[in-house]
Design an enzyme around this catalytic site. Structure first.
Site, short mmCIF file in Angstrom:
data_model
loop_
_atom_site.label_atom_id
_atom_site.label_comp_id
_atom_site.label_asym_id
_atom_site.label_seq_id
_atom_site.Cartn_x
_atom_site.Cartn_y
_atom_site.Cartn_z
N LYS A 197 5.56 -21.97 4.66
CA LYS A 197 6.46 -21.60 3.57
C LYS A 197 6.87 -20.13 3.72
O LYS A 197 6.21 -19.38 4.45
CB LYS A 197 5.76 -21.84 2.22
N ARG B 6 -1.87 -24.45 -12.22
CA ARG B 6 -0.60 -23.99 -11.65
C ARG B 6 0.32 -25.18 -11.40
O ARG B 6 1.33 -25.34 -12.06
CB ARG B 6 -0.87 -23.20 -10.36
N TYR C 222 12.67 12.44 -2.06
CA TYR C 222 13.04 12.31 -3.47
C TYR C 222 11.96 12.88 -4.38
O TYR C 222 10.76 12.67 -4.16
CB TYR C 222 13.23 10.84 -3.82
N MET D 295 14.71 4.08 0.34
CA MET D 295 15.16 2.71 0.58
C MET D 295 15.19 2.37 2.08
O MET D 295 14.76 1.30 2.49
CB MET D 295 16.56 2.50 -0.01
#
Ligand SMILES: *Cc1c(COP(=O)(O)O)cnc(C)c1O
Length: 382
Positions: free
Chosen positions: A54, A153, A275, A323
């Site tokens: 998956k 679940r 940043y 980013m």
């Protein structure tokens, strides 16, 4: 011999001269993957071992991973969504069983049957929809039945199992090929939930038709023979993740991540770095900016915490993860633009990266971005 083949990437423009340099290179060692599969088969004793592929084989590429597992004798594959199963089908011989763990979404039944994909039925409603399609088509349809043995679940609740047991008409048209459940705490071998779920699973499965049974994920394979049943379903251990708590990882590393140096600069004392100026240089520093960022799945939580390695030499993190870039404190390291530095590899393991980021190897692997150059290399990480 080292054989390297590059997968064509949908997002990197290919020029006449070849692929444009990506900001980072993800190397995937398919022979290590196959060795991990064989290791899990030994641990599983007489049980068969499926491949959980998956989320694009935990980010490593299901189209390459699944056929490699097939070549080792793996015949059963698990994905989460029908869309993943449809994408995987052409990559595997038609005899391969492909199961959809998240079950049947309303309206998906026909697509699922046409593609010879086996749904993992998780509710009475899904069971009746699948049975109704079987009646319409006039042929039995295969299904796995998942029971909730104590995770709350996915899976049939104990009352639903009781209703099916009381009236087998619920199963009309459905060929139950697997009865399964999932362990919540298998990575903690001493956790009492493991035994409790084992007993609950046995009791629930006994009320359902005779079929293969399956309980163990990667960590479950290492809980011993009681947990193996007929089919084990490892995911993370195939990809080199440590399956359970402890000092030793029995699995081989399958993925390595290196990022390219974009620029090198020397800054004086008192310079604000990145940043927010979360780092102000205490003295003169040499910095390298590398071409990976949080958009590539490199966690922003590693800001100022985890750097990289170059030829065994540690390079510190400097400032926040951006980013598309990360700044490293490289000291006197001999680096130039275009060079690669190690982010996940022999000096900085997947487990260490995940732990420092406050998460688990699963999240790191599955978040790894689509912008990387991917190299599938036999024996590259041996
Ligand atoms: C994801 C998943 C697995 C594989 O789990 P790992 O911990 O990666 O081995 C097995 N079974 C189910 C139901 C899953 O959702």
């Amino acid at each position: 011999m080292l054989v390297i083949s590059s997968a064509s990437s949908p997002v990197l423009p290919i020029s006449a001269a070849g692929a444009v340099s990506a900001g980072a290179v993800l190397t995937i060692d398919l022979s290590a993957l196959r060795a991990n599969y064989r290791r899990l088969c030994r641990e599983a004793g007489g049980a068969r071992v499926a491949g959980v592929v998956k989320a694009d084989a935990y980010g490593l590429g299901a189209e390459r991973v699944a056929p490699a597992l097939w070549s080792e004798g793996c015949r059963s594959f698990f994905v989460a969504h029908l869309s993943e199963a449809l994408a995987l089908r052409p990559a595997l011989p038609s005899e391969a069983e492909i199961f959809v763990l998240n079950g049947l979404a309303p309206g998906d039944e026909r697509r699922c049957a046409e593609a010879h994909v086996t749904p993992v039925i998780n509710s009475g409603t899904q069971l009746s929809a699948w049975g109704a399609l079987a009646q319409t088509l006039g042929r039995p349809l295969p299904a796995a039945l998942q029971v909730d043995s104590g995770m709350a679940r996915l899976g049939l609740a104990p009352e639903e199992v009781a209703a099916i047991a009381a009236d087998p008409a619920h199963l009309a048209g459905v060929d139950v090929t697997l009865v399964m459940s999932h362990l919540a705490c298998a990575d903690e071998p001493e956790h009492p939930a493991n035994r409790a779920q084992l007993e609950a699973f046995k009791a629930l499965a006994a009320r359902l038709p005779e079929a293969r049974r399956s309980l163990a994920n990667s960590a479950g394979v290492f809980l011993g023979p009681d947990f193996h049943f007929d089919l084990c379903r490892p995911g993370i251990a195939l990809y080199g993740g440590q399956p359970f708590e402890g000092p030793e990882n029995p699995m081989r590393a399958v993925a390595r991540l290196d990022a390219r140096v974009i620029q090198i600069r020397e800054v004086p004392a008192g310079a604000g770095v990145g940043y927010g100026w979360s780092l102000v240089t205490p003295g003169a520093m040499r910095l390298a900016t590398i071409g990976i960022g949080y958009a590539d799945g490199w966690p922003r939580s590693l800001s100022n915490r985890l750097g990289a390695y170059h030829g065994g030499q540690p390079l510190g993190a400097a400032g926040r993860v951006s980013m598309d870039s990360v700044i490293l404190d490289i000291g006197s390291a001999a680096l130039k633009p275009g060079d690669l530095v190690e982010l996940i590899g022999p000096h900085q393991s997947l487990g260490e990266v995940a732990a420092t980021a406050g998460t688990i190897p699963y999240e790191i692997l599955t978040a790894l971005g689509q912008r990387f150059e991917r190299r599938y290399a036999e024996g590259a990480l041996a």
